[in-house]
Design an enzyme around this catalytic site. Structure first.
Site, PDB file in Angstrom:
ATOM      1  CG  ASP A 145      -1.994   0.912   1.303  1.00 36.85           C
ATOM      2  OD1 ASP A 145      -1.912   1.920   0.611  1.00 36.85           O
ATOM      3  OD2 ASP A 145      -2.955   0.715   2.067  1.00 36.85           O
ATOM      4  CG  ASP A 147      -8.085  -7.986   7.760  1.00 39.29           C
ATOM      5  OD1 ASP A 147      -7.073  -7.569   7.156  1.00 39.29           O
ATOM      6  OD2 ASP A 147      -8.399  -7.586   8.899  1.00 39.29           O
TER       7      ASP A 147
HETATM    8  C1  PRP Z   1      -1.275  -5.073   5.304  1.00 39.13           C
HETATM    9  C2  PRP Z   1      -0.544  -5.898   4.252  1.00 39.13           C
HETATM   10  C3  PRP Z   1       0.852  -5.417   4.304  1.00 39.13           C
HETATM   11  C4  PRP Z   1       0.710  -3.967   4.754  1.00 39.13           C
HETATM   12  C5  PRP Z   1       0.897  -3.069   3.589  1.00 39.13           C
HETATM   13  O1  PRP Z   1      -1.136  -5.698   6.540  1.00 39.13           O
HETATM   14  O2  PRP Z   1      -0.653  -7.281   4.521  1.00 39.13           O
HETATM   15  O3  PRP Z   1       1.640  -6.142   5.217  1.00 39.13           O
HETATM   16  O4  PRP Z   1      -0.609  -3.806   5.284  1.00 39.13           O
HETATM   17  O5  PRP Z   1       0.749  -1.721   3.968  1.00 39.13           O
HETATM   18  P1  PRP Z   1       1.850  -0.613   3.713  1.00 39.13           P
HETATM   19  O6  PRP Z   1       2.420  -0.838   2.339  1.00 39.13           O
HETATM   20  O7  PRP Z   1       1.061   0.689   3.795  1.00 39.13           O
HETATM   21  O8  PRP Z   1       2.875  -0.715   4.783  1.00 39.13           O
HETATM   22  P2  PRP Z   1      -2.090  -5.362   7.768  1.00 39.13           P
HETATM   23  O9  PRP Z   1      -1.441  -4.334   8.628  1.00 39.13           O
HETATM   24  O10 PRP Z   1      -3.464  -5.050   7.264  1.00 39.13           O
HETATM   25  O11 PRP Z   1      -2.079  -6.704   8.582  1.00 39.13           O
HETATM   26  P3  PRP Z   1      -2.632  -8.158   8.174  1.00 39.13           P
HETATM   27  O12 PRP Z   1      -1.804  -8.631   6.989  1.00 39.13           O
HETATM   28  O13 PRP Z   1      -2.389  -8.962   9.389  1.00 39.13           O
HETATM   29  O14 PRP Z   1      -4.083  -8.024   7.812  1.00 39.13           O
END
Ligand code: PRP
Length: 177
Positions: free
Chosen positions: A103, A159
């Site tokens: 992201d 999720d």
């Molecule tokens: C999400 C995804 C990545 C991160 C990306 O994890 O799985 O690890 O966010 O975001 P960024 O590029 O802005 O750093 P999340 O925190 O939602 O946890 P999860 O995978 O346990 O759902």
């Protein structure tokens, strides 16, 4: 599936892309010994399982878990914290970090720095999804499934408040107010 969800990437396209990515990775790492796949919990667990089972090269699986510290109001909005480390040393190993989504890029950037410091033979990343419009950090993703617009997505491991992770397709969920 809930009525409010709309399919963005159907199951068949994900399967097709996982096939392609696994074939490319299998060629790229052929003859290099064991590839260490590091899945970033929790979101990557389904993609990692599908990708790994399609590889034709020797590989082993590790998991790592992180969480973001910051929010947009904090002094360091991109700060990431390690919750659970891999179990084995990756020094001298070929390593591929597997993510569900990039992201802002802060999570992957943090992980690549952390793992690089351990002296792997090589270190690359593979992510199913990437949101180019949200990028805050420049990261070179070696293996990419799909670029997607800046919409909230769930399914195939992703999720919203721990719901919808096991939907077979990537779906758009209306952004909370
Ligand atoms: C999400 C995804 C990545 C991160 C990306 O994890 O799985 O690890 O966010 O975001 P960024 O590029 O802005 O750093 P999340 O925190 O939602 O946890 P999860 O995978 O346990 O759902």
């Amino acid at each position: 599936m809930t009525d409010e969800l709309q399919i963005l990437i159907p199951e068949e396209r994900i399967t097709e892309r996982a096939d392609q990515l696994a074939a490319t990775i299998s060629v790229d790492y052929a003859g290099k010994g064991e590839l260490v796949l590091i899945g970033v919990l929790k979101g990557s667990f389904i993609f990692l399982a599908d990708l790994a089972r399609r590889l034709t090269i020797p590989h082993r699986i590790e998991f790592i878990a992180v969480t973001s510290y910051g929010d947009s109001e904090s002094t360091d909005p991109g700060a990431v914290r390690l919750l659970m480390d891999v179990r084995h040393d990756i020094g001298g190993q070929h390593v591929l970090v597997v993510e569900d989504i990039v992201d802002t890029g802060h999570t992957l950037s943090y992980l690549l720095k952390l793992l690089e410091a351990r002296g792997p033979a090589s270190l690359e990343s593979c992510t199913l999804l990437r949101k180019p419009d949200r990028s805050e950090v420049d990261i070179d993703v070696a293996y990419l499934g799909f670029d997607i617009p800046d919409v909230w997505v769930v399914g195939y491991g992703l999720d919203f408040a721990e719901r919808h992770r096991t939907l077979p397709s990537i779906c758009v969920i209306p952004q909370p107010e």
